[in-house]
Design a protein around this motif. Structure first.
Motif, PDB file in Angstrom:
ATOM      1  N   LEU A  49       0.841  -1.191   0.000  1.00 51.56           N
ATOM      2  CA  LEU A  49       0.000   0.000   0.000  1.00 51.56           C
ATOM      3  C   LEU A  49       0.881   1.248   0.000  1.00 51.56           C
ATOM      4  CD1 LEU A  49      -2.580  -1.096   2.720  1.00 51.56           C
ATOM      5  CD2 LEU A  49      -2.829  -1.238   0.240  1.00 51.56           C
ATOM      6  N   PRO A  50       0.526   2.259  -0.789  1.00 52.33           N
ATOM      7  CA  PRO A  50       1.319   3.495  -0.816  1.00 52.33           C
ATOM      8  C   PRO A  50       1.145   4.284   0.466  1.00 52.33           C
ATOM      9  CG  PRO A  50      -0.676   3.760  -2.111  1.00 52.33           C
ATOM     10  CD  PRO A  50      -0.632   2.313  -1.686  1.00 52.33           C
ATOM     11  N   GLY A  51       2.057   5.193   0.695  1.00 55.77           N
ATOM     12  CA  GLY A  51       2.003   5.999   1.916  1.00 55.77           C
ATOM     13  C   GLY A  51       1.096   7.193   1.784  1.00 55.77           C
ATOM     14  N   LEU A  92      -7.134  -3.627  14.403  1.00 58.31           N
ATOM     15  CA  LEU A  92      -5.699  -3.571  14.690  1.00 58.31           C
ATOM     16  C   LEU A  92      -4.888  -3.238  13.453  1.00 58.31           C
ATOM     17  CD1 LEU A  92      -5.269  -6.564  17.176  1.00 58.31           C
ATOM     18  CD2 LEU A  92      -5.633  -4.134  17.659  1.00 58.31           C
ATOM     19  N   VAL A  93      -5.230  -3.846  12.305  1.00 59.41           N
ATOM     20  CA  VAL A  93      -4.466  -3.531  11.100  1.00 59.41           C
ATOM     21  C   VAL A  93      -4.687  -2.083  10.697  1.00 59.41           C
ATOM     22  CG1 VAL A  93      -6.186  -4.171   9.348  1.00 59.41           C
ATOM     23  CG2 VAL A  93      -3.759  -4.465   8.865  1.00 59.41           C
ATOM     24  N   SER A  94      -5.880  -1.560  10.947  1.00 56.68           N
ATOM     25  CA  SER A  94      -6.150  -0.158  10.645  1.00 56.68           C
ATOM     26  C   SER A  94      -5.289   0.759  11.507  1.00 56.68           C
ATOM     27  CB  SER A  94      -7.628   0.140  10.861  1.00 56.68           C
ATOM     28  OG  SER A  94      -7.914   1.494  10.581  1.00 56.68           O
ATOM     29  N   GLU A  95      -5.166   0.418  12.794  1.00 57.24           N
ATOM     30  CA  GLU A  95      -4.347   1.236  13.687  1.00 57.24           C
ATOM     31  C   GLU A  95      -2.877   1.214  13.280  1.00 57.24           C
ATOM     32  OE1 GLU A  95      -5.210   3.240  16.186  1.00 57.24           O
ATOM     33  OE2 GLU A  95      -7.289   2.875  15.643  1.00 57.24           O
ATOM     34  N   LEU A  96      -2.371   0.030  12.958  1.00 58.23           N
ATOM     35  CA  LEU A  96      -0.950  -0.085  12.614  1.00 58.23           C
ATOM     36  C   LEU A  96      -0.628   0.614  11.303  1.00 58.23           C
ATOM     37  CD1 LEU A  96      -0.250  -3.786  13.680  1.00 58.23           C
ATOM     38  CD2 LEU A  96       0.312  -1.682  14.917  1.00 58.23           C
ATOM     39  N   VAL A  97      -1.506   0.462  10.313  1.00 54.47           N
ATOM     40  CA  VAL A  97      -1.269   1.125   9.037  1.00 54.47           C
ATOM     41  C   VAL A  97      -1.409   2.636   9.184  1.00 54.47           C
ATOM     42  CG1 VAL A  97      -2.154   1.407   6.699  1.00 54.47           C
ATOM     43  CG2 VAL A  97      -1.917  -0.880   7.659  1.00 54.47           C
ATOM     44  N   VAL A 108       3.593   0.769   3.231  1.00 60.51           N
ATOM     45  CA  VAL A 108       3.517  -0.432   4.061  1.00 60.51           C
ATOM     46  C   VAL A 108       3.237  -1.650   3.197  1.00 60.51           C
ATOM     47  CG1 VAL A 108       2.755   0.752   6.157  1.00 60.51           C
ATOM     48  CG2 VAL A 108       1.075  -0.050   4.527  1.00 60.51           C
ATOM     49  N   GLU A 109       3.630  -2.816   3.737  1.00 58.75           N
ATOM     50  CA  GLU A 109       3.210  -4.098   3.197  1.00 58.75           C
ATOM     51  C   GLU A 109       2.401  -4.808   4.276  1.00 58.75           C
ATOM     52  OE1 GLU A 109       6.729  -3.391   2.834  1.00 58.75           O
ATOM     53  OE2 GLU A 109       6.073  -2.425   0.980  1.00 58.75           O
ATOM     54  N   VAL A 110       1.235  -5.305   3.909  1.00 58.07           N
ATOM     55  CA  VAL A 110       0.346  -5.980   4.854  1.00 58.07           C
ATOM     56  C   VAL A 110       0.182  -7.419   4.404  1.00 58.07           C
ATOM     57  CG1 VAL A 110      -1.935  -6.003   5.932  1.00 58.07           C
ATOM     58  CG2 VAL A 110      -0.886  -3.830   5.291  1.00 58.07           C
ATOM     59  N   VAL A 130       2.313  -6.070   9.575  1.00 54.57           N
ATOM     60  CA  VAL A 130       2.378  -4.765   8.926  1.00 54.57           C
ATOM     61  C   VAL A 130       3.837  -4.331   8.912  1.00 54.57           C
ATOM     62  CG1 VAL A 130       1.646  -2.366   8.991  1.00 54.57           C
ATOM     63  CG2 VAL A 130       0.048  -4.168   9.643  1.00 54.57           C
ATOM     64  N   THR A 131       4.412  -4.225   7.740  1.00 54.88           N
ATOM     65  CA  THR A 131       5.826  -3.861   7.589  1.00 54.88           C
ATOM     66  C   THR A 131       5.918  -2.453   7.042  1.00 54.88           C
ATOM     67  OG1 THR A 131       6.455  -6.155   7.158  1.00 54.88           O
ATOM     68  CG2 THR A 131       8.001  -4.445   6.464  1.00 54.88           C
TER      69      THR A 131
END
Length: 673
Positions: A49-51, A92-97, A108-110, A130-131
């Motif tokens: 995903l782009p920043g 959780l993935v929403s918060e981390l991204v 990021v890469e999910v 989430v990287t």
């Protein structure tokens, strides 16, 4: 990803110890101790995903789509994934991204995987990673407290991960950082299960009723520590605000970003109000209603939502009698509103807020919502609702502008086309008209009308250009043609006079005015300054004939083509011939004499007239009329009615290429019967 999980030291989110290990040159900083046995990845998916601010919304959709796809494909253990586990993973993935993209400014890469332990007794789990990469800007807010430990140095979303996830950890590498968390598929969170969740909901309700908002949160946390449903999609009588101010500061961004994504693309008022209700209930309210102000008359109750679907209609009946009247001094801010008195529609008492929907200084409607079990709405929730209301107001304003412009456009464009086709004795007629884009009339136009003295006229034209300039020319040409034809001028004379009229200064001025009023269209334009005054035109007259005994003997056709694709005649035996001769485009040369051609269209013969949207429709490097493709299609239509011929040709054009025509498509079919 499964190999990475196997090498980790994992533990429960409630543990306070930490350890570390080295992997691929990076340090793993898990929370807690312990370990898991070998695991088997049932399914996995990954996305980059782009920043940008849309990444969090895309990550939420990715996780839900992956789980839905696994369920459809009957992936092992996919049918055991509960709604609660999905909600927690999405939160959780929403918060981390959001942390990586919004605060650190990195792409990021999910990745998402469904893991099944290799030994019995352990339930399947959902593992998400989430990287992100090195931050491109300083994180917002205050620096992390040193006492919190290095695991919180990556961002604010980790506090939520620590509270909800069953286990989690961080892998630091030279050029990236990976945060992973594990959520149990069945019975996610501490003390999971229907009984625990029901008990938690009851605890929150009692706390709110007896001790206010803060006490309610404390009791809710004691009964259901890992309840993501109570945060992102709360059950009735549960408020989505958290004691952790970081969630209200940053976690609310996910909600507002998702709301903006959904509302921004809507161009219909009713759809905007419907989405607003679905976003609010039950996340922020137990019920809500949206009124839309009209140009005249009282506001319209556009949408009503209730967490208990059976109460929606009762709620609507009550609200229709008690519409809110928010004072103008509120200026779009939320004001406390009395809790309505009908418990059958609303449920027990609680707190209600009313908020005017204002965009561009203009009031567009009113939003009313309520939450049972509260004395008043918490300040942070009120602020979130006001932000949400502003987004709804902007979406309503955009939808209203689009609707108004579309209505004006449709009214004006209807005047560019005839209301119907005049019937011609002894002739079947059919029209196909398909303008490109979201318009009802394009640069192509047609007309069939009686000219008196037993004559009927037909025209098919194509203005060079598009938009308002082409519409101006179309709006002038059609009435001019009718006027000239009814004055008794022949086909060639009509075209001669129309060509001179197109060269008049008035046309250029009208086109310039339509393009913006006084705008200099540039040097080197034709006299009159009108860039869209050129057009191709096929114009003809029809005169019914008899066979000498009073029966239909076909029609006599006189026509001329000015820069237009030449018409074709289909005989009863399937033979196709071209009629008329090519002549110069209209509006190019002021003094030109157009010649007409006369022939008889005998019973059973069909005349096909098309615009270049048909002949020049492309498929790669080929055009539809290459190697007489149009004549070949028409030759297969012998014996068909005019309507069937038009449909057969239209379908052939659309089937010629995978992409639809990129130009207006128009055709006129006349068949002697």
């Amino acid at each position: 990803m499964t190999e990475l999980l196997r090498s980790r030291t994992v533990g429960t989110s409630s543990s306070a110890t930490s350890g570390g290990s080295v992997e691929d040159g990076g340090v793993v900083l898990p929370v807690g101790g312990g370990g898991v046995g070998p695991v088997r990845t049932s399914a996995s998916a990954r996305v980059s995903l782009p920043g940008n601010p849309l990444a969090a919304s895309a990550a939420r959709r990715f996780v839900r789509a992956a789980l839905a796809d696994w369920a459809v494909r009957h992936v092992p253990a996919a049918d055991r994934v509960t709604d609660r586990a999905v909600d927690e993973a999405v939160l959780l993935v929403s918060e981390l991204v959001t942390n990586a993209v919004v605060h650190a400014g990195t792409a990021v890469e999910v990745s998402c995987a469904l893991d099944v332990p290799g030994h019995g007794g352990e339930p399947p789990s959902l593992v998400v990673e989430v990287t992100d990469h090195h931050p491109t800007r300083v994180l917002r807010g205050e620096p992390p407290d040193a006492e919190e430990g290095p695991e919180f140095a990556g961002g604010h979303g980790l506090r939520l991960v620590a509270e909800i996830a069953e286990s989690w950890g961080i892998t630091y590498r030279r050029a990236s950082k990976t945060v992973w968390f594990q959520v149990s598929v069945a019975g996610a969170g501490a003390g999971g299960g229907a009984g625990a969740e029901a008990e938690a909901g009851a605890g929150v309700g009692v706390g709110q009723a007896e001790g206010g908002f803060e006490q309610g949160l404390e009791q809710g946390a004691r009964h259901d520590r890992g309840g993501a449903v109570g945060i992102i999609a709360p059950a009735p009588r549960r408020v989505p605000a958290r004691r952790d101010p970081e969630w209200m500061r940053y976690g609310a961004l996910s909600f507002l970003a998702e709301a903006s994504d959904l509302l921004a693309g809507q161009l219909d008022e009713d759809m905007v109000t419907s989405l607003a209700g679905q976003l609010l209930v039950p996340r922020l309210a137990d019920w809500c209603a949206v009124w839309v102000d009209g140009v005249s008359g009282p506001p319209r109750l556009a949408r009503v939502w209730h967490a208990s679907e059976s109460r929606t209609e009762g709620l609507r009946r009550v609200l229709e009698k008690e519409p809110p009247h928010v004072p103008a001094t509120a200026h779009g801010g939320a004001v406390e509103w009395p809790w309505p008195a009908d418990p059958a529609a609303y449920g027990p008492g609680g707190a209600a807020l009313a908020c005017r929907l204002i965009a561009g200084g203009r009031a567009l409607g009113t939003l009313l919502l309520g939450r049972a079990g509260l004395v008043r709405m918490p300040a942070e929730v009120t602020s979130l609702i006001e932000d949400f209301a502003r987004r709804v107001a902007l979406a309503l304003a955009a939808a209203r502008r689009y609707t108004r412009q579309a209505d004006i456009s449709r009214v004006l464009q209807r005047g560019l086309l005839p209301a119907g086709i005049a019937p011609i004795p002894g002739v079947e007629s059919a029209v196909v008209y398909e303008p490109t884009g979201d318009i009802s009339a394009g640069g192509d136009f047609y007309d069939v009308f009686p000219a008196g003295d037993g004559r009927w006229c037909f025209v098919l034209g194509d203005v060079c250009g598009n938009g308002p300039e082409a519409a101006v020319v179309t709006g002038l040409v059609r009435p001019w043609l009718r006027l000239l034809a009814r004055e008794g001028y022949g086909v060639g004379e009509v075209l001669d006079r129309l060509n001179r009229l197109l060269g008049e200064e008035a046309v250029g001025e009208a086109v310039v005015a339509a393009a913006g009023g006084g705008v200099n269209l540039g040097a080197g334009l034709p006299p009159g300054g009108g860039v869209a005054r050129f057009l191709s035109l096929l114009y003809g007259e029809l005169e019914p004939l008899d066979d000498g005994g009073g029966a239909n003997g076909g029609v006599r056709c006189t026509l001329a083509s000015a820069g237009h694709p030449l018409p074709l005649v289909l005989g009863p035996d399937g033979a196709v011939r071209t009629v008329a001769a090519p002549q110069i485009l209209m509006g190019v040369v002021d003094e030109v004499s157009y010649e007409s051609e006369t022939f008889d269209l005998v019973p059973g013969e069909t005349l096909l007239c098309v615009t270049d949207g048909v002949t020049e429709h492309r498929s790669g490097n080929r055009q539809f009329d290459d190697e007489e493709g149009l004549a070949a299609v028409l030759g297969q239509c012998a014996g068909l009615t005019a309507r069937d011929v038009a449909e057969r040709v239209r379908r052939a054009v659309h089937e010629f290429a995978a992409e639809p025509p990129d130009d207006d498509l128009a055709m006129l079919v006349l068949r002697a019967v």
